[in-house]
Motif scaffolding. Structure first.
Motif, PDB file in Angstrom:
ATOM      1  N   SER A  30       5.710  53.439 -10.133  1.00  0.00           N
ATOM      2  CA  SER A  30       6.811  53.095  -9.032  1.00  0.00           C
ATOM      3  C   SER A  30       5.922  52.799  -7.796  1.00  0.00           C
ATOM      4  CB  SER A  30       7.718  53.842  -8.885  1.00  0.00           C
ATOM      5  OG  SER A  30       8.453  53.878  -7.557  1.00  0.00           O
ATOM      6  N   THR A  31       5.907  51.475  -7.420  1.00  0.00           N
ATOM      7  CA  THR A  31       5.396  51.118  -5.923  1.00  0.00           C
ATOM      8  C   THR A  31       6.002  51.908  -4.849  1.00  0.00           C
ATOM      9  OG1 THR A  31       6.415  49.213  -6.071  1.00  0.00           O
ATOM     10  CG2 THR A  31       4.220  49.029  -6.572  1.00  0.00           C
ATOM     11  N   GLY A  32       7.489  52.174  -4.862  1.00  0.00           N
ATOM     12  CA  GLY A  32       8.276  52.793  -3.902  1.00  0.00           C
ATOM     13  C   GLY A  32       7.724  53.981  -3.966  1.00  0.00           C
ATOM     14  N   LEU A  35       4.208  54.312  -2.416  1.00  0.00           N
ATOM     15  CA  LEU A  35       4.419  54.161  -1.033  1.00  0.00           C
ATOM     16  C   LEU A  35       4.795  55.237  -0.288  1.00  0.00           C
ATOM     17  CD1 LEU A  35       5.642  50.399  -0.743  1.00  0.00           C
ATOM     18  CD2 LEU A  35       3.354  51.295  -0.130  1.00  0.00           C
ATOM     19  N   ARG A  36       5.656  55.998  -0.865  1.00  0.00           N
ATOM     20  CA  ARG A  36       6.416  57.279  -0.333  1.00  0.00           C
ATOM     21  C   ARG A  36       5.481  58.324  -0.128  1.00  0.00           C
ATOM     22  NH1 ARG A  36      11.261  54.688  -2.040  1.00  0.00           N
ATOM     23  NH2 ARG A  36      10.855  55.503  -4.262  1.00  0.00           N
ATOM     24  N   ALA A  37       4.661  58.602  -1.264  1.00  0.00           N
ATOM     25  CA  ALA A  37       3.434  59.284  -1.240  1.00  0.00           C
ATOM     26  C   ALA A  37       2.448  59.230  -0.331  1.00  0.00           C
ATOM     27  CB  ALA A  37       2.775  59.445  -2.666  1.00  0.00           C
ATOM     28  N   GLY A  56      13.628  48.330   5.379  1.00  0.00           N
ATOM     29  CA  GLY A  56      13.947  47.748   4.126  1.00  0.00           C
ATOM     30  C   GLY A  56      13.398  46.102   4.115  1.00  0.00           C
ATOM     31  N   GLU A  57      12.386  46.401   4.670  1.00  0.00           N
ATOM     32  CA  GLU A  57      11.236  45.181   4.587  1.00  0.00           C
ATOM     33  C   GLU A  57      10.400  45.194   3.492  1.00  0.00           C
ATOM     34  OE1 GLU A  57      10.144  43.753   8.545  1.00  0.00           O
ATOM     35  OE2 GLU A  57      12.506  43.779   9.053  1.00  0.00           O
ATOM     36  N   LEU A  58       9.649  44.093   3.119  1.00  0.00           N
ATOM     37  CA  LEU A  58       8.324  44.059   2.224  1.00  0.00           C
ATOM     38  C   LEU A  58       7.243  44.801   3.000  1.00  0.00           C
ATOM     39  CD1 LEU A  58       8.969  41.282  -0.365  1.00  0.00           C
ATOM     40  CD2 LEU A  58       9.768  43.737  -0.714  1.00  0.00           C
ATOM     41  N   ASP A  84       7.652  49.390 -11.993  1.00  0.00           N
ATOM     42  CA  ASP A  84       8.960  49.568 -11.333  1.00  0.00           C
ATOM     43  C   ASP A  84       8.758  49.199  -9.868  1.00  0.00           C
ATOM     44  OD1 ASP A  84      11.227  50.478  -9.933  1.00  0.00           O
ATOM     45  OD2 ASP A  84      10.808  52.559 -10.693  1.00  0.00           O
ATOM     46  N   GLY A  85       9.189  48.125  -9.532  1.00  0.00           N
ATOM     47  CA  GLY A  85       9.208  47.585  -7.931  1.00  0.00           C
ATOM     48  C   GLY A  85       8.083  46.864  -7.714  1.00  0.00           C
ATOM     49  N   TYR A  86       7.442  46.348  -8.790  1.00  0.00           N
ATOM     50  CA  TYR A  86       6.157  45.390  -8.612  1.00  0.00           C
ATOM     51  C   TYR A  86       6.574  44.360  -9.930  1.00  0.00           C
ATOM     52  CZ  TYR A  86       1.808  43.412  -7.036  1.00  0.00           C
ATOM     53  OH  TYR A  86       0.851  42.643  -6.611  1.00  0.00           O
ATOM     54  N   ALA A  91       4.309  35.540  -4.957  1.00  0.00           N
ATOM     55  CA  ALA A  91       3.070  35.680  -4.840  1.00  0.00           C
ATOM     56  C   ALA A  91       2.536  36.949  -5.339  1.00  0.00           C
ATOM     57  CB  ALA A  91       2.852  36.121  -3.501  1.00  0.00           C
ATOM     58  N   GLN A  92       3.258  38.164  -5.491  1.00  0.00           N
ATOM     59  CA  GLN A  92       2.958  39.205  -6.101  1.00  0.00           C
ATOM     60  C   GLN A  92       3.182  38.937  -7.641  1.00  0.00           C
ATOM     61  OE1 GLN A  92       5.372  42.510  -4.864  1.00  0.00           O
ATOM     62  NE2 GLN A  92       4.681  42.416  -2.744  1.00  0.00           N
ATOM     63  N   ALA A  93       3.796  38.173  -8.304  1.00  0.00           N
ATOM     64  CA  ALA A  93       4.082  38.245  -9.636  1.00  0.00           C
ATOM     65  C   ALA A  93       2.434  37.215 -10.149  1.00  0.00           C
ATOM     66  CB  ALA A  93       5.203  37.243 -10.041  1.00  0.00           C
ATOM     67  N   LYS A 143      19.595  44.949   4.077  1.00  0.00           N
ATOM     68  CA  LYS A 143      18.447  44.151   4.216  1.00  0.00           C
ATOM     69  C   LYS A 143      17.574  44.239   2.929  1.00  0.00           C
ATOM     70  CE  LYS A 143      15.034  42.259   6.213  1.00  0.00           C
ATOM     71  NZ  LYS A 143      15.082  40.857   6.914  1.00  0.00           N
ATOM     72  N   ARG A 144      17.709  45.446   2.275  1.00  0.00           N
ATOM     73  CA  ARG A 144      16.913  45.523   0.711  1.00  0.00           C
ATOM     74  C   ARG A 144      17.531  44.313  -0.014  1.00  0.00           C
ATOM     75  NH1 ARG A 144      17.645  51.126   0.824  1.00  0.00           N
ATOM     76  NH2 ARG A 144      16.939  51.184  -1.705  1.00  0.00           N
ATOM     77  N   LEU A 145      18.888  44.518  -0.217  1.00  0.00           N
ATOM     78  CA  LEU A 145      19.742  43.517  -0.965  1.00  0.00           C
ATOM     79  C   LEU A 145      19.329  41.896  -0.598  1.00  0.00           C
ATOM     80  CD1 LEU A 145      23.030  45.238  -1.392  1.00  0.00           C
ATOM     81  CD2 LEU A 145      21.546  45.128  -3.138  1.00  0.00           C
TER      82      LEU A 145
HETATM   83  P1  ADP Z   1      14.578  50.208  -4.110  1.00  0.00           P
HETATM   84  O1  ADP Z   1      14.502  49.478  -5.286  1.00  0.00           O
HETATM   85  O2  ADP Z   1      15.702  51.149  -3.920  1.00  0.00           O
HETATM   86  O3  ADP Z   1      14.744  49.385  -2.813  1.00  0.00           O
HETATM   87  P2  ADP Z   1      12.033  51.206  -4.138  1.00  0.00           P
HETATM   88  O4  ADP Z   1      11.473  52.609  -4.083  1.00  0.00           O
HETATM   89  O5  ADP Z   1      11.377  50.374  -5.174  1.00  0.00           O
HETATM   90  O6  ADP Z   1      13.532  51.287  -3.823  1.00  0.00           O
HETATM   91  O7  ADP Z   1      11.051  50.644  -2.645  1.00  0.00           O
HETATM   92  C1  ADP Z   1      11.302  51.072  -1.394  1.00  0.00           C
HETATM   93  C2  ADP Z   1      10.604  50.368  -0.351  1.00  0.00           C
HETATM   94  O8  ADP Z   1       9.139  50.275  -0.659  1.00  0.00           O
HETATM   95  C3  ADP Z   1      11.028  48.726  -0.272  1.00  0.00           C
HETATM   96  O9  ADP Z   1      12.115  48.691   0.324  1.00  0.00           O
HETATM   97  C4  ADP Z   1       9.660  48.037   0.176  1.00  0.00           C
HETATM   98  O10 ADP Z   1       9.678  48.552   1.679  1.00  0.00           O
HETATM   99  C5  ADP Z   1       8.606  49.189  -0.246  1.00  0.00           C
HETATM  100  N1  ADP Z   1       8.022  48.383  -1.671  1.00  0.00           N
HETATM  101  C6  ADP Z   1       8.396  49.091  -2.730  1.00  0.00           C
HETATM  102  N2  ADP Z   1       7.454  48.096  -3.635  1.00  0.00           N
HETATM  103  C7  ADP Z   1       7.182  47.084  -3.000  1.00  0.00           C
HETATM  104  C8  ADP Z   1       6.437  45.889  -3.360  1.00  0.00           C
HETATM  105  N3  ADP Z   1       6.249  45.507  -4.675  1.00  0.00           N
HETATM  106  N4  ADP Z   1       6.091  44.937  -2.238  1.00  0.00           N
HETATM  107  C9  ADP Z   1       6.552  45.178  -1.158  1.00  0.00           C
HETATM  108  N5  ADP Z   1       7.145  46.388  -0.772  1.00  0.00           N
HETATM  109  C10 ADP Z   1       7.331  47.285  -1.541  1.00  0.00           C
END
Ligand code: ADP
Length: 187
Positions: A30-32, A35-37, A56-58, A84-86, A91-93, A143-145
């Motif tokens: 999970s990229t989220g 990143l949180r780690a 809530g931005e990328l 999960d999350g990537y 561009a990432q794809a 913002k995330r939506l």
């Molecule tokens: P959710 O699916 O609930 O938005 P995630 O845990 O997947 O939560 O992601 C949380 C945050 O981490 C995103 O809003 C973004 O800021 C960052 N993030 C996660 N994955 C990516 C990604 N592939 N590219 C850019 N930012 C990311």
């Protein structure tokens, strides 16, 4: 099995990925969470990502690609992985496709969890109470939506074009949705 789970925030990707990991015995990436780690560890990368995530931005494609490349170079992905999350934008794809071609491990399945927007807002509000995530406040959720429909939804078309996309109805009990995902994977 090399698998990508796609779906908006609150669609249940993380929960289902955890179950898939147990069932298929492959790592859940999970990229989220990664990143949180980094944020929790106070690393340079974490410092760069913290504010962006809270809004809530990328986070930048460059940071994400470095993280994914390093995670996919570990030995535990030999039998596959659940992403999960990537990727979260086209561009990432493209970057992921090139990276996986390089290591001779192309994706085998992409599952899209489908959940209506009204339900997402409700689910995230529930989770915000339980988990206290910094980005689960109403403004960041909106913002995330928005980011999902602007940047991530086009990724669905990217995989549709490659014939690798399975759409799964994400509304139902955890068990029901899990069974649908397994069926979509032919398991
Ligand atoms: P959710 O699916 O609930 O938005 P995630 O845990 O997947 O939560 O992601 C949380 C945050 O981490 C995103 O809003 C973004 O800021 C960052 N993030 C996660 N994955 C990516 C990604 N592939 N590219 C850019 N930012 C990311």
């Amino acid at each position: 099995m090399r698998l990508v789970l796609l779906g908006p925030p609150g669609s249940g990707k993380g929960t289902q990925a955890t179950r898939l990991k147990d069932e298929l015995q492959i790592p859940h990436i999970s990229t989220g969470d990664l990143l949180r780690a980094e944020v929790a560890a106070g690393s340079e990368l974490g410092l760069a990502a913290k504010e962006v995530m809270a809004r809530g931005e990328l986070v930048s494609d460059e940071i994400l690609l470095g993280m994914i490349r390093s995670r996919l170079s570990r030995e535990d992905v030999a039998n596959g992985f659940i992403l999960d999350g990537y990727p979260r934008n086209v561009a990432q794809a493209n970057a992921l496709e090139a990276l996986l071609a390089d290591i001779n491990q192309p994706l085998q399945a992409v599952v899209q969890l489908d959940v209506a927007n009204e339900l997402l807002v409700e689910r995230i509000a529930g989770r915000a109470k339980a988990e206290g995530r910094e980005d689960d406040n109403p403004e960041s959720v909106r913002k995330r939506l928005q980011v999902y429909s602007d940047s991530t939804a086009p990724v669905i078309g990217f995989y549709e074009g490659r014939g690798s996309l399975a759409k799964v109805d994400g509304v139902g009990s955890l068990d029901e949705v899990f069974a649908r995902i397994m069926a979509a994977l032919g398991k």
